[in-house]
Design an enzyme around this catalytic site. Structure first.
Site, PDB file in Angstrom:
ATOM      1  N   CYS A   1       0.819  -1.218   0.000  1.00 49.07           N
ATOM      2  CA  CYS A   1       0.000   0.000   0.000  1.00 49.07           C
ATOM      3  C   CYS A   1       0.849   1.263   0.000  1.00 49.07           C
ATOM      4  CB  CYS A   1      -0.938   0.002   1.204  1.00 49.07           C
ATOM      5  SG  CYS A   1      -1.622  -1.618   1.560  1.00 49.07           S
TER       6      CYS A   1
ATOM      7  N   HIS B   1      -9.340   2.911  -2.013  1.00 50.66           N
ATOM      8  CA  HIS B   1      -7.951   2.515  -1.811  1.00 50.66           C
ATOM      9  C   HIS B   1      -7.445   1.648  -2.962  1.00 50.66           C
ATOM     10  CE1 HIS B   1      -4.263   1.337  -0.030  1.00 50.66           C
ATOM     11  NE2 HIS B   1      -4.675   0.375   0.770  1.00 50.66           N
TER      12      HIS B   1
END
Ligand SMILES: [Zn+2]
Lengths: 390, 132
Positions: A87, A336
């Site tokens: 991420c 996301h």
């Protein structure tokens, strides 16, 4: 060594969400166009590209994404390198861009990130995301990504008295902020009661504690001080940058209520900028789960360990509070798309710092911090940014 | 067994678990007990490792109950995953045995635990702990 030559002169993101019928190249090219030609920066000025994508191999059966993506976006031929840190892929690409400008090797570079996640089943996405945890010793006994943060949540609840309701308040705030963000995946407020719906993903984390599966891309242009003047009167300077790593597996962490990579990366960035948390007007932190925002707000030094939940309860982290966090809605409500997230966080800070965040404008906006977290927290990148005239 | 064949490896560590045994790495230079395996000791920096038996006793540091599981674990959900600190000082990630997955509120951090194993429906063994 201080940073003294890196400026953000434009920044853009696509809409985040389920972008049906749009491939990764197309969304990437849209973000690049918005950040270059549509912002008055000719593509021919770009000298290199640093690209964040997490795991297109598993999601869309595509590797070697950097040249592929820039080719479609009209930048064929440039040196282009992909950066992968789960991420935190976007923020590690950004750091490579910062180093490229600071070294003097290039005057103008593109930093961009993208991920296409919704074209495969949720099971497949879960499997792909699990690749960001330690497969041999944790994923292989059935630990999931939400599970990792749930374990941190249980430790935080026990040590500091943080509650499920505190975590739900983070979700309510995220949805409220995203309700006025036209590029957010969820543009709808939710009530505390709804956020507390007991649909457990990994106890004590529930559906509304988790960020969604998203598609999206983001791009920014970095230039030297000399070049920045050609593009804008109001560049945003990156004045501190820190990165740190930690063990992938949770069992090798001494602390479960704090993420050591966040603490280390923050310390490095603050020292480089010669500033402290008290000098930050707001922050954009990695809220992949609601507990992650609470812990990050402590790890970046905005609040003492254990006081992050209280800050949410008292509205200190609200958009109009003393220390706004994730004023556009965070990962939780904006979405996301993993490889895009770290770059998108820089886009949010840029828009806020130049006063162009519209209804999501924070009251004070000279200096801010971005915190991008990779996987289980095995990577963390923290950048400190300040508007050039501040 | 000669020295070479007795050198601890990740593959053997996992194989022991499948045989219902828990063996840890031990730093040959400072004696630190290391599990799961690491190639280098964070206490002294040595990379010389040997096998050691462990007591199987420890305490519960934190845990979760997985409700939404990856496909391969779906028919086992909901199940506990916990961090256990062994008396030897190292921490491992393991399953919990003997606790009701629908009553996580009743599980107390700090509880004394002891080693056991859980077998999956497909016959795979997981490192697990139960209340001591
Ligand atoms: Zn040692």
């Amino acid at each position: 060594m201080p940073l003294n030559n890196t400026n953000i002169v434009s920044a853009a993101q696509t809409k985040f969400g389920k972008l049906e019928g749009i491939t990764i190249r197309e969304m990437f090219a849209e973000a690049v166009d918005k950040a270059t030609v549509e912002a008055g920066i000719p593509k021919k000025d770009i000298q290199a590209a640093f690209i964040g994508t997490f795991i297109p191999e598993m999601l869309i059966h595509q590797g070697h994404t950097a040249p592929l993506l820039i080719d479609y976006a009209g930048l064929r031929g440039l040196p282009a390198t992909r950066h992968e840190a789960a991420c935190a892929s976007g923020a590690t690409a950004l750091r490579a861009g910062i180093m490229a400008i600071e070294s003097g090797l290039y005057d103008t570079v593109l930093v961009a990130g993208a991920e296409k996640m919704t074209s495969v089943s949720t099971n497949k996405v879960t499997e792909a995301l699990a690749a960001a945890a330690d497969d041999e010793f944790e994923s292989s006994i059935g630990l999931t990504f939400p599970g990792v943060f749930a374990i941190a949540a249980v430790a935080h609840m026990q040590k500091y008295g943080t509650t499920e309701e505190d975590m739900a308040r983070v979700a309510v705030k995220a949805h409220y902020n995203a309700s006025t963000n036209p590029l957010a995946q969820f543009q709808k407020e939710i009530t505390l009661e709804k956020a507390l719906t007991p649909r457990y993903i990994a106890w004590p984390l529930k559906l509304f504690d988790c960020s969604p599966i998203s598609d999206g891309a983001a791009a920014i242009v970095l230039t030297s001080n000399e070049k920045a003047k050609e593009y804008t009167d109001l560049p945003v300077k990156i004045i501190g940058t820190g990165q740190a790593s930690a063990s992938m597996d949770l069992c090798n962490r001494i602390e479960l209520t704090s993420f050591e990579s966040s603490v280390k990366a923050s310390k490095i960035a603050y020292e480089m900028a010669k500033l402290g948390p008290e000098d930050m007007d707001f922050a954009v932190v990695h809220d992949c789960f609601t507990i992650a925002e609470i812990i990050a707000s402590e790890d970046i030094g905005f609040f003492k360990p254990g006081e992050g939940a209280k800050a949410v309860r008292e509205g200190i982290t609200a958009r109009d509070g003393d220390k706004p966090i994730n004023p556009m809605g965070g990962l939780k409500a904006v979405g996301h798309p993993v490889g895009a997230t770290g770059v998108k966080q820089a886009v949010v800070i840029y828009k806020e710092l130049i006063g162009e965040a519209g209804k999501n404008q924070v009251p004070k906006y000279d200096t801010a911090l971005m915190h991008n977290f990779g996987g289980t927290g095995a990577t963390c990148v923290v950048n400190i940014m300040r508007r050039a005239d501040a | 067994m000669n020295d070479k064949s007795n050198k601890p490896t990740i593959e053997k560590y996992k194989q022991f678990i499948q045989e219902g045994k828990f063996r840890a790495f031990k730093c040959s230079d400072c004696g630190a007990v290391i599990a799961p395996p690491l190639g280098s000791c964070y206490s002294c920096g040595s990379s010389k490792m040997e096998w050691t038996e462990i007591s199987g006793k420890g305490r519960l540091v934190s845990f979760t109950v997985i409700h939404v599981a990856p496909e391969e674990f779906q028919d086992e959900a909901p199940y506990y995953i916990a961090i256990i600190e062994l008396d030897e000082g190292t921490r491992v990630t393991a399953r919990l045995s003997g606790f009701d997955p629908l009553k996580p509120e009743d599980v107390k951090l700090g509880t004394s635990m002891e080693l056991t194993f859980i077998e999956s429906p497909k016959g795979r063994k997981y490192l697990a702990f139960k209340a001591a």
